[in-house]
Design an enzyme around this catalytic site. Sequence first.
Site, PDB file in Angstrom:
ATOM      1  N   GLY A 229      79.838 -35.196  50.060  1.00 61.90           N
ATOM      2  CA  GLY A 229      80.367 -36.849  50.018  1.00 61.90           C
ATOM      3  C   GLY A 229      82.152 -36.740  49.422  1.00 61.90           C
TER       4      GLY A 229
ATOM      5  N   GLN B 268      88.130 -41.418  44.575  1.00 63.50           N
ATOM      6  CA  GLN B 268      88.638 -40.745  44.514  1.00 63.50           C
ATOM      7  C   GLN B 268      90.370 -40.103  45.147  1.00 63.50           C
ATOM      8  OE1 GLN B 268      84.931 -38.587  44.937  1.00 63.50           O
ATOM      9  NE2 GLN B 268      84.490 -37.914  43.598  1.00 63.50           N
TER      10      GLN B 268
ATOM     11  N   CYS C  65      80.391 -32.934  41.534  1.00 57.00           N
ATOM     12  CA  CYS C  65      81.488 -33.647  41.355  1.00 57.00           C
ATOM     13  C   CYS C  65      83.120 -33.347  42.152  1.00 57.00           C
ATOM     14  CB  CYS C  65      81.613 -35.004  40.837  1.00 57.00           C
ATOM     15  SG  CYS C  65      82.234 -36.169  41.335  1.00 57.00           S
ATOM     16  N   LEU C  66      83.483 -33.371  43.166  1.00 63.98           N
ATOM     17  CA  LEU C  66      84.631 -33.363  43.224  1.00 63.98           C
ATOM     18  C   LEU C  66      85.808 -34.072  42.078  1.00 63.98           C
ATOM     19  CD1 LEU C  66      84.615 -33.184  46.838  1.00 63.98           C
ATOM     20  CD2 LEU C  66      84.020 -31.154  45.807  1.00 63.98           C
TER      21      LEU C  66
ATOM     22  N   HIS D 148      75.081 -40.823  44.538  1.00 64.30           N
ATOM     23  CA  HIS D 148      76.187 -40.654  44.377  1.00 64.30           C
ATOM     24  C   HIS D 148      77.291 -41.414  44.889  1.00 64.30           C
ATOM     25  CE1 HIS D 148      78.294 -36.921  42.092  1.00 64.30           C
ATOM     26  NE2 HIS D 148      79.133 -37.261  43.287  1.00 64.30           N
ATOM     27  N   GLU D 149      77.939 -41.522  46.376  1.00 61.89           N
ATOM     28  CA  GLU D 149      79.202 -41.928  47.040  1.00 61.89           C
ATOM     29  C   GLU D 149      78.843 -43.182  46.848  1.00 61.89           C
ATOM     30  OE1 GLU D 149      81.087 -39.891  47.244  1.00 61.89           O
ATOM     31  OE2 GLU D 149      79.935 -37.678  47.462  1.00 61.89           O
TER      32      GLU D 149
ATOM     33  N   HIS E 127      80.603 -44.308  42.375  1.00 62.13           N
ATOM     34  CA  HIS E 127      81.819 -43.611  43.030  1.00 62.13           C
ATOM     35  C   HIS E 127      82.314 -45.259  43.208  1.00 62.13           C
ATOM     36  CE1 HIS E 127      82.743 -39.889  41.582  1.00 62.13           C
ATOM     37  NE2 HIS E 127      81.922 -39.652  42.918  1.00 62.13           N
TER      38      HIS E 127
END
Length: 183
Positions: free
Chosen positions: A47, A52, A100-101, A142-143, A146
Amino acid sequence: MPLLKIARMGHPVLRSVASPVDDPTDAALRRLAEDMVATMWDAGGIGLAAPQVHEALRLIVFTPVDERPDGPSERGKVTILVNPEITILDPEPVEGLEGCLSIPQLRGLVPRPRRIGYAGWDLAGKRIEREATGLHARVVQHEVDHLDGILYLDRMPDLTQLAFESELHHMVGEPQVPEEPEG
Ligand code: NI
């Protein structure tokens, strides 16, 4: 499609509240979404949210699968969602490891509501409405977090359950180690 630079924790864009998208069918938005999908696959995530990649817009891309994607066909599945909204259908918290990236090399145990409904628009301006449980529900939550400047660390009630990926095997009772960060 160019790969985009991923913002890491500490960059203010990750703490900003993203703006709604005016026109889901906008050509520049499509380019951004396609670049985000390419960037997500390249980084090994499941995702990615626009903040991000330094774009404070309410746009997310993710793999809509209930379990870890393990084959090429599953990995190819992707949903692009504009102005997403979440409704909690079952608040019963379920714990799962997240990465998380934007927070490389770490994983943490995060409780999330078990079942959600989510909605938004695709790039053709068509309404998407779905229900999700499992990893599917987790990645969407999660997304969308963000987009509101929230990182998974903020959702952790117990920071002893935060670890480097290379040390996860020490964690007692760790049920499964996800191979890919949520995004
Ligand atoms: Ni993330």
